[in-house]
Design a protein around this motif. Structure first.
Motif, PDB file in Angstrom:
ATOM      1  N   ILE A   1       0.808  -1.216   0.000  1.00 24.88           N
ATOM      2  CA  ILE A   1       0.000   0.000   0.000  1.00 24.88           C
ATOM      3  C   ILE A   1       0.854   1.285   0.000  1.00 24.88           C
ATOM      4  CG2 ILE A   1      -0.346  -0.051   2.538  1.00 24.88           C
ATOM      5  CD1 ILE A   1      -2.892   1.160  -0.132  1.00 24.88           C
ATOM      6  N   HIS A   2       2.023   1.222   0.649  1.00 27.79           N
ATOM      7  CA  HIS A   2       2.853   2.434   0.727  1.00 27.79           C
ATOM      8  C   HIS A   2       3.326   2.922  -0.632  1.00 27.79           C
ATOM      9  CE1 HIS A   2       2.976   1.247   4.943  1.00 27.79           C
ATOM     10  NE2 HIS A   2       3.133   2.542   5.153  1.00 27.79           N
ATOM     11  N   SER A   3       3.539   1.964  -1.550  1.00 29.77           N
ATOM     12  CA  SER A   3       4.068   2.378  -2.849  1.00 29.77           C
ATOM     13  C   SER A   3       2.956   2.684  -3.855  1.00 29.77           C
ATOM     14  CB  SER A   3       5.007   1.289  -3.393  1.00 29.77           C
ATOM     15  OG  SER A   3       4.358   0.034  -3.330  1.00 29.77           O
ATOM     16  N   ILE A   4       1.765   2.114  -3.632  1.00 30.81           N
ATOM     17  CA  ILE A   4       0.738   2.252  -4.687  1.00 30.81           C
ATOM     18  C   ILE A   4      -0.466   3.076  -4.234  1.00 30.81           C
ATOM     19  CG2 ILE A   4       1.353   0.102  -5.873  1.00 30.81           C
ATOM     20  CD1 ILE A   4      -1.247  -1.059  -4.413  1.00 30.81           C
ATOM     21  N   TRP A   5      -0.343   3.781  -3.095  1.00 31.37           N
ATOM     22  CA  TRP A   5      -1.540   4.440  -2.549  1.00 31.37           C
ATOM     23  C   TRP A   5      -2.126   5.498  -3.472  1.00 31.37           C
ATOM     24  CZ3 TRP A   5      -1.955   9.611  -1.049  1.00 31.37           C
ATOM     25  CH2 TRP A   5      -0.763  10.351  -0.959  1.00 31.37           C
ATOM     26  N   GLU A   6      -1.291   6.049  -4.382  1.00 31.58           N
ATOM     27  CA  GLU A   6      -1.830   7.056  -5.293  1.00 31.58           C
ATOM     28  C   GLU A   6      -2.234   6.474  -6.650  1.00 31.58           C
ATOM     29  OE1 GLU A   6      -0.022  11.375  -4.464  1.00 31.58           O
ATOM     30  OE2 GLU A   6       1.546   9.847  -4.628  1.00 31.58           O
ATOM     31  N   SER A   7      -2.233   5.111  -6.733  1.00 32.23           N
ATOM     32  CA  SER A   7      -2.479   4.483  -8.038  1.00 32.23           C
ATOM     33  C   SER A   7      -3.958   4.439  -8.388  1.00 32.23           C
ATOM     34  CB  SER A   7      -1.931   3.046  -8.011  1.00 32.23           C
ATOM     35  OG  SER A   7      -2.734   2.278  -7.128  1.00 32.23           O
ATOM     36  N   GLU A   8      -4.214   4.290  -9.653  1.00 29.94           N
ATOM     37  CA  GLU A   8      -5.580   4.156 -10.164  1.00 29.94           C
ATOM     38  C   GLU A   8      -6.206   2.856  -9.644  1.00 29.94           C
ATOM     39  OE1 GLU A   8      -7.346   4.257 -14.593  1.00 29.94           O
ATOM     40  OE2 GLU A   8      -5.773   5.748 -14.168  1.00 29.94           O
ATOM     41  N   GLU A   9      -5.354   1.857  -9.451  1.00 27.19           N
ATOM     42  CA  GLU A   9      -5.828   0.547  -8.980  1.00 27.19           C
ATOM     43  C   GLU A   9      -6.524   0.684  -7.616  1.00 27.19           C
ATOM     44  OE1 GLU A   9      -2.627  -2.225  -8.418  1.00 27.19           O
ATOM     45  OE2 GLU A   9      -3.959  -3.684  -7.450  1.00 27.19           O
ATOM     46  N   ILE A  10      -5.847   1.348  -6.693  1.00 26.76           N
ATOM     47  CA  ILE A  10      -6.401   1.549  -5.341  1.00 26.76           C
ATOM     48  C   ILE A  10      -7.700   2.357  -5.413  1.00 26.76           C
ATOM     49  CG2 ILE A  10      -5.992   2.793  -3.159  1.00 26.76           C
ATOM     50  CD1 ILE A  10      -4.633   0.088  -3.285  1.00 26.76           C
ATOM     51  N   GLU A  11      -7.640   3.393  -6.193  1.00 24.34           N
ATOM     52  CA  GLU A  11      -8.795   4.267  -6.397  1.00 24.34           C
ATOM     53  C   GLU A  11     -10.005   3.453  -6.882  1.00 24.34           C
ATOM     54  OE1 GLU A  11      -7.447   7.721  -8.598  1.00 24.34           O
ATOM     55  OE2 GLU A  11      -9.360   7.686  -9.691  1.00 24.34           O
ATOM     56  N   ASN A  12      -9.743   2.643  -7.911  1.00 24.98           N
ATOM     57  CA  ASN A  12     -10.842   1.834  -8.471  1.00 24.98           C
ATOM     58  C   ASN A  12     -11.364   0.815  -7.462  1.00 24.98           C
ATOM     59  OD1 ASN A  12     -10.777   3.161 -10.874  1.00 24.98           O
ATOM     60  ND2 ASN A  12      -9.379   1.677 -11.862  1.00 24.98           N
ATOM     61  N   GLU A  13     -10.446   0.234  -6.720  1.00 21.41           N
ATOM     62  CA  GLU A  13     -10.857  -0.775  -5.743  1.00 21.41           C
ATOM     63  C   GLU A  13     -11.794  -0.153  -4.694  1.00 21.41           C
ATOM     64  OE1 GLU A  13      -7.625  -3.186  -4.187  1.00 21.41           O
ATOM     65  OE2 GLU A  13      -8.906  -3.845  -2.532  1.00 21.41           O
ATOM     66  N   ILE A  14     -11.409   1.023  -4.206  1.00 18.34           N
ATOM     67  CA  ILE A  14     -12.233   1.694  -3.198  1.00 18.34           C
ATOM     68  C   ILE A  14     -13.610   2.031  -3.763  1.00 18.34           C
ATOM     69  CG2 ILE A  14     -12.481   3.824  -1.841  1.00 18.34           C
ATOM     70  CD1 ILE A  14      -9.418   3.780  -1.457  1.00 18.34           C
ATOM     71  N   ILE A  15     -13.626   2.606  -4.939  1.00 25.49           N
ATOM     72  CA  ILE A  15     -14.891   3.051  -5.526  1.00 25.49           C
ATOM     73  C   ILE A  15     -15.790   1.858  -5.865  1.00 25.49           C
ATOM     74  CG2 ILE A  15     -15.908   4.223  -7.546  1.00 25.49           C
ATOM     75  CD1 ILE A  15     -14.685   6.023  -5.268  1.00 25.49           C
ATOM     76  N   THR A  16     -15.179   0.799  -6.381  1.00 23.20           N
ATOM     77  CA  THR A  16     -15.969  -0.403  -6.712  1.00 23.20           C
ATOM     78  C   THR A  16     -16.619  -0.971  -5.450  1.00 23.20           C
ATOM     79  OG1 THR A  16     -14.323  -0.871  -8.407  1.00 23.20           O
ATOM     80  CG2 THR A  16     -15.871  -2.640  -7.872  1.00 23.20           C
ATOM     81  N   LYS A  17     -15.811  -1.072  -4.390  1.00 22.97           N
ATOM     82  CA  LYS A  17     -16.344  -1.603  -3.129  1.00 22.97           C
ATOM     83  C   LYS A  17     -17.453  -0.719  -2.568  1.00 22.97           C
ATOM     84  CE  LYS A  17     -12.680  -4.512  -1.438  1.00 22.97           C
ATOM     85  NZ  LYS A  17     -11.403  -4.650  -0.767  1.00 22.97           N
ATOM     86  N   LEU A  18     -17.230   0.576  -2.644  1.00 20.37           N
ATOM     87  CA  LEU A  18     -18.206   1.524  -2.121  1.00 20.37           C
ATOM     88  C   LEU A  18     -19.535   1.403  -2.872  1.00 20.37           C
ATOM     89  CD1 LEU A  18     -18.455   3.806  -0.044  1.00 20.37           C
ATOM     90  CD2 LEU A  18     -17.856   5.412  -1.852  1.00 20.37           C
ATOM     91  N   LYS A  19     -19.421   1.325  -4.200  1.00 20.24           N
ATOM     92  CA  LYS A  19     -20.642   1.213  -5.020  1.00 20.24           C
ATOM     93  C   LYS A  19     -21.360  -0.101  -4.750  1.00 20.24           C
ATOM     94  CE  LYS A  19     -19.656   4.370  -8.835  1.00 20.24           C
ATOM     95  NZ  LYS A  19     -18.977   4.509 -10.154  1.00 20.24           N
ATOM     96  N   ALA A  20     -20.573  -1.157  -4.536  1.00 16.27           N
ATOM     97  CA  ALA A  20     -21.169  -2.475  -4.269  1.00 16.27           C
ATOM     98  C   ALA A  20     -21.969  -2.441  -2.968  1.00 16.27           C
ATOM     99  CB  ALA A  20     -20.074  -3.536  -4.214  1.00 16.27           C
ATOM    100  N   ILE A  21     -21.396  -1.816  -1.947  1.00 18.76           N
ATOM    101  CA  ILE A  21     -22.079  -1.760  -0.648  1.00 18.76           C
ATOM    102  C   ILE A  21     -23.319  -0.884  -0.719  1.00 18.76           C
ATOM    103  CG2 ILE A  21     -21.861  -0.901   1.718  1.00 18.76           C
ATOM    104  CD1 ILE A  21     -18.918  -1.814   1.624  1.00 18.76           C
ATOM    105  N   LYS A  22     -23.171   0.247  -1.407  1.00 18.12           N
ATOM    106  CA  LYS A  22     -24.312   1.169  -1.486  1.00 18.12           C
ATOM    107  C   LYS A  22     -25.449   0.624  -2.342  1.00 18.12           C
ATOM    108  CE  LYS A  22     -22.288   5.523  -0.111  1.00 18.12           C
ATOM    109  NZ  LYS A  22     -21.985   6.928  -0.416  1.00 18.12           N
ATOM    110  N   ALA A  23     -25.109  -0.303  -3.264  1.00 21.80           N
ATOM    111  CA  ALA A  23     -26.148  -0.832  -4.179  1.00 21.80           C
ATOM    112  C   ALA A  23     -27.060  -1.811  -3.447  1.00 21.80           C
ATOM    113  CB  ALA A  23     -25.493  -1.488  -5.384  1.00 21.80           C
TER     114      ALA A  23
END
Lengths: 449, 449
Positions: free
Chosen positions: B427-449
């Motif tokens: 996480i320390h090296s990739i925290w600004e990556s698109e991958e992390i961003e997408n993972e968070i948003i995907t999870k958030l949308k899944a929970i909210k749906a």
């Protein structure tokens, strides 16, 4: 500090009176101050007859006070739950092993017996109509108001607040810093109704049972009295479709009883009158800590009021007295003993508070459930075959002196084991099999190891 | 009922004074009764200077009362936490988006400003040295004692208990049937210490920060005051190896500060004196219900006292006032409005009580944790890119008007998502990556749906 001490007990109810006897037997000088009038002279239980179920913890404390035989004479054994199913079917469910019983006693009668026993000591003085209005935890002084509102200040070596759920001593502790306190009213209240004795004074229901009409959201219970009557208690929600809020008049209440408790209703001739006259009372759980401030300690309901569904309110208060004296008798430093008392007893008070609420669910919900009854049978069978390995939770609480906190912990382990056993689709046919027996014992040993 | 009503407010603290202004603006006749002397004439905060953090909920309530600009003049913005690591390192952690701040105000100064604003209304009367000793919920009468112990009885249409954590009005409600109540003292207490201003009146620490010295089991914080001083508060256990029980003298306390808060200690020249003079205060959480009995209602700390670690005690009280008036303004049936107020507001009061305890752990434990700081950075980044999808919990509580109960719920969802993200070893090296961003948003949308 001198050998024999001056003890002030606030509250002359069951626990206060027993506590006075324990101190008196050891030669201390005891003064008991009760807010209400002397129950030996006037009736103090308006509209509420209240009977209680004495069980082993209570008996042990009475035995140590030399009162067991005397109290046994005013107690009626109840060997089983008598379950009145909605279908009309009547099912007996033993409380324990053959011969084990809980005992119905009248709160008033027991209180009078204990007050008489306390009064018989030269070193006990009883005062009635004395309301505790102030406690000074620095000087160990209590201020009382008598019935003419005169102030009386009493100084002693130790003060015990045995003044019940709405304790004045605890009210004073609440004003001290860092006193934790909770009063929690449950959703249900209760109303008492009386079943009179039959024409020749005989009991109109089986007299060696605690009768329960479990109806999921509510329940009716009945306990026998010495005079052939039964005291019924309806535990009922305050709000909701069927509640004290909707059964507003005696006519509606009769209709409701006709539909739900027709056999009980048939035994209450003046139902309408009783329904209107008898009050609805609320049920409160009280938790607090610490129980001790300097030389003042709380005991019984003043320290831990619980709901009545395990029949342990009085029993736990009596056990408080016994535990307290185990500690006082074994050391000369009473301050240390009081601190040990609160530390030892608090987790047990919390446990029985939780257990009592659990038993409410069990009584109203589950006693009507055939699966629950089968589970009890399996547990009784395991207990008989492996008495050292398995004591059912109800028996641990009622017929043993295992700490409540320990009983609760073991009970949760039992629940876990029985849940998987009861989930077997074939359990009805194989419940007496060696297979089930082995499964239970293996699981139990695995957890205990 | 007549259009304009007689209102009795018990308590002339922050919430009582603001409530008076709200009622006065609507033309009602308001009497405010405060137990203490007038703070405009005498200092009432012996040994405790107390400053508070005003945030958006508080500001909104002040704005609606027309007081925002006036109060802004006595408030100091704090844009970030200034974290003083054990290593000596100083780290800034923004509270929200650029420009967002919480504001340090003196409790005394704010109270005086609110009392002056209330006093300016012809239809407001303020009374001091009036102790509430009795409330009659049937007749809507309150009995007060003045400073000469004369009794004064006040009858009105509505009574509001805004008399704080140790509310007399609530004390009277406790005597009514089925009133649920809990007071819970936490393991920590606090002592205040003052950092004086520098030689030219300048601040000796950064003045637009809330300073925190997080040390796991305890912490020191410091908030700036208008006069260049800082009020430091040590939150410290009552018992244990390092506790108020063991730091018994100023010498031991100085040694402890030298080891743990050397930079702060260097700024407190008369440390020994302050340590000895300033009291140790306890911290209590108070929960109760109902908040309304007939025409009497509790508000602010009287209804829900919380620990100070989210800076929401005053803010939640001010929001109570605002929510109450949303309901009172929109209907003529005030009894109904009061019932809606308690039902709507109780879950939010419970939520902020829980959130405040959570934030204590976070402040003293986690602000020193690099992983926690990284998590905050990731969350801030997600918020900036997806402002409609992700508002950090702290921002929901502090910079929004989302219900506390809703914020707590969403916060728990965020925790769940961030836990799995932060557990990634890379996480320390990739925290600004698109991958992390997408993972968070995907999870958030899944929970909210």
């Amino acid at each position: 500090m001198k050998q024999k001490k001056d003890i002030t007990i606030v509250g002359g109810g069951l626990v206060g009176a027993l506590l006075a006897i324990y101190f008196a037997k050891r030669g201390h000088k005891v003064k008991v101050f009760e807010r209400r009038p002397d129950p030996r002279k006037t009736s103090v239980y308006a509209g509420r007859s209240i009977n209680l179920a004495l069980s082993d913890r209570g008996w042990k404390a009475l035995r140590d006070a030399g009162l067991e035989q005397e109290i046994k004479r005013i107690a009626l054994p109840m060997y089983h739950r008598g379950i009145h199913q909605p279908s009309g079917e009547y099912v007996r469910q033993p409380y324990g092993q053959p011969g084990q019983a809980i005992y119905s006693v009248s709160r008033g009668g027991l209180n009078i017996a204990l007050l008489n026993a306390a009064d018989a000591f030269d070193n006990v003085e009883l005062f009635f109509n004395r309301k505790c209005v102030e406690v000074d935890f620095q000087t160990t002084e209590v201020k009382f108001l008598d019935s003419s509102s005169n102030e009386v200040v009493v100084k002693s070596d130790y003060i015990f607040g045995a003044d019940g759920a709405f304790s004045g001593v605890r009210g004073e502790m609440m004003k001290t810093d860092r006193f934790n306190y909770q009063q929690e009213y449950i959703s249900h209240g209760y109303k008492e109704l009386n079943i009179p004795a039959g024409p020749d004074g005989q009991f109109l229901l089986e007299n060696n049972a605690l009768h329960i009409w479990p109806r999921k959201d509510y329940m009716l219970i009945a306990l026998p009295n010495l005079d052939g009557t039964f005291t019924c208690t309806l535990f009922f929600p305050f709000e909701g479709e069927y509640s004290f809020a909707t059964l507003t008049d005696a006519y509606t209440a009769r209709k409701f009883f006709q539909e739900n408790f027709s056999d009980a209703l048939a035994l209450i001739p003046d139902f309408e009158n009783q329904w209107q006259q008898n009050p609805v009372s609320s049920l409160c759980i009280i938790r607090c800590y610490p129980w001790v401030r300097n030389q003042t300690a709380l005991i019984g309901d003043a320290a831990h009021a619980i709901v009545p569904f395990y029949g342990q309110g009085m029993n736990s208060g009596f056990e408080d007295v016994e535990v307290l004296f185990q500690l006082l008798d074994s050391q000369s430093n009473w301050d240390k003993a009081l601190d040990e008392y609160q530390k030892l007893r608090k987790p047990d008070a919390d446990a029985i508070a939780d257990l009592a609420m659990r038993n409410f669910i069990e009584m109203r919900d589950l006693t009507a459930d055939p699966k629950f009854l089968l589970q009890k049978k399996i547990e009784a069978r395991i207990q008989q075959k492996y008495p050292d390995l398995w004591t059912p939770l109800y028996s641990m609480v009622t017929f043993s002196h295992i700490r409540y906190s320990e009983a609760l912990k073991l009970g949760k382990i039992h629940d876990q084991i029985m849940e998987s056993i009861m989930n077997r689709p074939d359990i009805h046919s194989i419940w007496e099999s060696e297979e089930i027996e082995n499964e239970i014992i293996t699981k139990l040993k695995a957890i205990k190891a």
